[in-house]
Scaffold this motif. Sequence first.
Motif: not given
Length: 123
Positions: A27-35, A98-99
């Motif tokens: 549920r925390t996907f939107s907390s991560y920058a994705i590369g 993810a970072t």
Amino acid sequence: QVQLVESGGGLVQAGGSLRLSCAASGRTFSSYAIGWFRQAPGKEREFVATIHRSGGSTYTADSVKGRFTISRDNAKNTVYLQMNSLKPEDTAVYYCAATFQFMADIPGEYRYWGQGTQVTVSS
């Protein structure tokens, strides 16, 4: 913690297109920058593109700029990599990661990785 699964790879002729997807759990996907990164046989892992957690900012490697576009849909917990005008030198295993960092182009800045998806571009 987030788990990432890539899909959409395959075999395509030079000049063709593919769209890769990176689906995330949690549920925390939107907390991560994705590369997105890629690794060809015998070569180091190479940065391709990254997107801010909001989707409002992106950064793309010069080698793919103008051909590849990264985007995300936080409602679907998914990040996409649209790849156009593919070249044989784009052949590699493509990974998403993810970072918590703002946006990063160094693999060591990413904490979570998917298993990768193979992209092969024939000449």
